[in-house]
Write an enzyme that holds these catalytic residues in place. Structure first.
Site, PDB file in Angstrom:
ATOM      1  N   SER A 183       0.843  -1.204   0.000  1.00  0.00           N
ATOM      2  CA  SER A 183       0.000   0.000   0.000  1.00  0.00           C
ATOM      3  C   SER A 183       0.875   1.249   0.000  1.00  0.00           C
ATOM      4  CB  SER A 183      -0.861   0.016   1.267  1.00  0.00           C
ATOM      5  OG  SER A 183      -1.491   1.271   1.424  1.00  0.00           O
ATOM      6  N   TYR A 197      -1.619  -1.042  10.225  1.00  0.00           N
ATOM      7  CA  TYR A 197      -1.755  -1.306   8.788  1.00  0.00           C
ATOM      8  C   TYR A 197      -0.512  -0.818   8.043  1.00  0.00           C
ATOM      9  CZ  TYR A 197      -3.697  -1.030   4.038  1.00  0.00           C
ATOM     10  OH  TYR A 197      -3.916  -1.174   2.679  1.00  0.00           O
TER      11      TYR A 197
HETATM   12  N1  LIG Z   1      -8.575  -0.173  -1.802  1.00  0.00           N
HETATM   13  C1  LIG Z   1      -7.511   0.532  -1.597  1.00  0.00           C
HETATM   14  O1  LIG Z   1      -7.526   1.762  -1.733  1.00  0.00           O
HETATM   15  C2  LIG Z   1      -6.213  -0.109  -1.186  1.00  0.00           C
HETATM   16  C3  LIG Z   1      -5.084   0.709  -1.090  1.00  0.00           C
HETATM   17  C4  LIG Z   1      -3.870   0.142  -0.733  1.00  0.00           C
HETATM   18  C5  LIG Z   1      -3.793  -1.210  -0.511  1.00  0.00           C
HETATM   19  N2  LIG Z   1      -4.905  -1.994  -0.609  1.00  0.00           N
HETATM   20  C6  LIG Z   1      -4.743  -3.424  -0.328  1.00  0.00           C
HETATM   21  O2  LIG Z   1      -5.374  -4.176  -1.341  1.00  0.00           O
HETATM   22  C7  LIG Z   1      -5.793  -5.422  -0.809  1.00  0.00           C
HETATM   23  C8  LIG Z   1      -7.251  -5.646  -1.156  1.00  0.00           C
HETATM   24  O3  LIG Z   1      -8.000  -4.631  -0.550  1.00  0.00           O
HETATM   25  P1  LIG Z   1      -9.445  -4.171  -1.041  1.00  0.00           P
HETATM   26  O4  LIG Z   1      -9.395  -2.710  -1.164  1.00  0.00           O
HETATM   27  O5  LIG Z   1      -9.893  -4.999  -2.182  1.00  0.00           O
HETATM   28  O6  LIG Z   1     -10.245  -4.500   0.296  1.00  0.00           O
HETATM   29  P2  LIG Z   1     -11.655  -5.170   0.590  1.00  0.00           P
HETATM   30  O7  LIG Z   1     -12.640  -4.845  -0.474  1.00  0.00           O
HETATM   31  O8  LIG Z   1     -11.967  -4.806   1.986  1.00  0.00           O
HETATM   32  O9  LIG Z   1     -11.318  -6.721   0.486  1.00  0.00           O
HETATM   33  C9  LIG Z   1     -10.474  -7.328   1.434  1.00  0.00           C
HETATM   34  C10 LIG Z   1     -10.390  -8.814   1.142  1.00  0.00           C
HETATM   35  O10 LIG Z   1      -9.562  -9.408   2.154  1.00  0.00           O
HETATM   36  C11 LIG Z   1     -10.247 -10.522   2.704  1.00  0.00           C
HETATM   37  N3  LIG Z   1      -9.929 -10.703   4.116  1.00  0.00           N
HETATM   38  C12 LIG Z   1      -9.973  -9.760   5.090  1.00  0.00           C
HETATM   39  N4  LIG Z   1      -9.657 -10.304   6.277  1.00  0.00           N
HETATM   40  C13 LIG Z   1      -9.422 -11.628   6.046  1.00  0.00           C
HETATM   41  C14 LIG Z   1      -9.073 -12.722   6.866  1.00  0.00           C
HETATM   42  N5  LIG Z   1      -8.912 -12.590   8.194  1.00  0.00           N
HETATM   43  N6  LIG Z   1      -8.923 -13.926   6.300  1.00  0.00           N
HETATM   44  C15 LIG Z   1      -9.105 -14.091   4.960  1.00  0.00           C
HETATM   45  N7  LIG Z   1      -9.443 -13.104   4.122  1.00  0.00           N
HETATM   46  C16 LIG Z   1      -9.604 -11.886   4.664  1.00  0.00           C
HETATM   47  C17 LIG Z   1     -11.727 -10.185   2.533  1.00  0.00           C
HETATM   48  O11 LIG Z   1     -12.448 -11.395   2.489  1.00  0.00           O
HETATM   49  P3  LIG Z   1     -13.734 -11.717   3.410  1.00  0.00           P
HETATM   50  O12 LIG Z   1     -14.042 -10.491   4.219  1.00  0.00           O
HETATM   51  O13 LIG Z   1     -14.781 -12.092   2.429  1.00  0.00           O
HETATM   52  O14 LIG Z   1     -13.265 -12.878   4.211  1.00  0.00           O
HETATM   53  C18 LIG Z   1     -11.757  -9.471   1.195  1.00  0.00           C
HETATM   54  O15 LIG Z   1     -11.858 -10.403   0.147  1.00  0.00           O
HETATM   55  C19 LIG Z   1      -5.521  -5.345   0.701  1.00  0.00           C
HETATM   56  O16 LIG Z   1      -4.310  -6.004   1.003  1.00  0.00           O
HETATM   57  C20 LIG Z   1      -5.410  -3.860   0.947  1.00  0.00           C
HETATM   58  O17 LIG Z   1      -4.591  -3.580   2.081  1.00  0.00           O
HETATM   59  C21 LIG Z   1      -6.111  -1.467  -0.939  1.00  0.00           C
END
Ligand SMILES: NC(=O)c1ccc[n+]([C@@H]2O[C@H](COP(=O)([O-])OP(=O)(O)OC[C@H]3O[C@@H](n4cnc5c(N)ncnc54)[C@H](OP(=O)(O)O)[C@@H]3O)[C@@H](O)[C@H]2O)c1
Length: 286
Positions: A183, A197
């Protein structure tokens, strides 16, 4: 007609033309197509993807599936065929909570069962958590509980380490590729992302370098992508309004735009790329 996604990618992911016959990589002259042609010509490629249920993971599963890959998904929830429209489906879903490292050996064993000795071409460590206070503000290094530190580090850092270790031989058999999702918060204080985080993502970026070094002699590439503000459930409600003015491209990104970079890193087009962290943030890091 190409689909909207294909138009975005500049790719045509459709099956071969039934009249004109197979589309060869030479015909189309593009490394992505070469990659796809190889998928069709030899064995089907397989991907293990954590956090496939929503957001970036969901878009990634959809893209790889459209490109002909088998997707072994991993999330806390059971497979939802309505929301995850890829054909690999429930038979290739592993339900696992990555916040507890003691549950990881079971999850890895289940992935291996699904693979049944087949090589693994890619592992995408995408699942991540970014806890906030009840009113949505950031948890600082003064206000984060030890339980939160531990669960964030387990999902965001320890799970990627253990999954890659546990699937090492399968990745080696395919000269596969690992992509860790870090991130922008790993390299600067962020107005919404908390301290646990941010430090977990900084550690994951460092881990990517370490793994790239350690896995390279075995033919496995390890890279990271560092998204900025991508429109998913993880964003705070105020993100768009408060941060877009600081983003040179003047908009947040989409999960599909992130998925395309992950796909590139797992393709033959990136065969000499390892140990890098690619920012995907519309210039926000500038
Ligand atoms: N969106 C952004 O702006 C952004 C920016 C920087 C980095 N990221 C990174 O991108 C990645 C994806 O994020 P996103 O934005 O797509 O977030 P999201 O929509 O909240 O999705 C998060 C995913 O992680 C899974 N997850 C969460 N806790 C878990 C656990 N304990 N065990 C297994 N699975 C788990 C969730 O699955 P369930 O809840 O269905 O189990 C969901 O599929 C993350 O690593 C995040 O830190 C995102």
């Amino acid at each position: 007609m190409t689909t909207e996604l294909e138009a975005h990618l500049g790719l045509d992911l459709r099956n071969d033309d039934p009249v004109a016959g197979p589309r060869s990589a030479i015909d189309v002259g593009c490394p992505f197509h070469a990659d796809r042609a190889r998928v069709q010509q030899s064995e089907r490629k397989t991907l293990v993807l954590t956090g496939a249920s929503r957001g970036i993971g969901h878009a990634t599963g959809k893209l790889f599936s459209e490109a002909g890959w088998r997707v072994i998904s991993c999330a806390r929830q059971a497979f939802d065929g309505g929301r995850c429209p890829w054909e690999s489906g429930a038979d290739n879903h592993v339900q696992a909570d990555l916040s507890n490292h003691r549950l990881l050996p079971r999850a890895i064993a289940e992935v291996k069962e699904r693979l049944a000795g087949a090589p693994l071409h890619a592992l995408i460590n995408n699942a991540g958590v970014s806890p906030k206070t009840p009113n949505g503000t950031r948890l600082t290094s003064l206000t984060t509980s030890i339980e939160t530190w531990m669960s964030v580090f387990h999902v965001n850092l320890v799970a990627p380490i253990l999954l890659a270790q546990g699937l090492f031989y399968e990745l080696k058999a395919a000269s596969g590729s690992v992509v860790n999702v870090t991130s922008i918060a790993g390299s600067r204080v962020h107005p919404f992302a908390g301290s646990a985080y941010a430090t977990s993502k900084a550690a994951l970026a460092c881990l990517t370098r370490e793994m790239a070094h350690d896995y390279a002699p075995h033919g496995i590439r390890v890279n990271a992508i560092a998204p900025g503000e991508i429109k998913t459930d993880i964003l705070s409600p105020d993100t768009e309004a408060r941060l877009v003015t600081n983003i040179p491209l003047r908009r947040v990104g989409t999960p599909e735009e992130v998925a395309k970079v992950i796909f590139f890193l797992c393709s033959d087009a990136a065969s000499y790329v390892t140990g890098t962290e690619v920012p995907i943030n519309g210039g926000q890091h500038l």
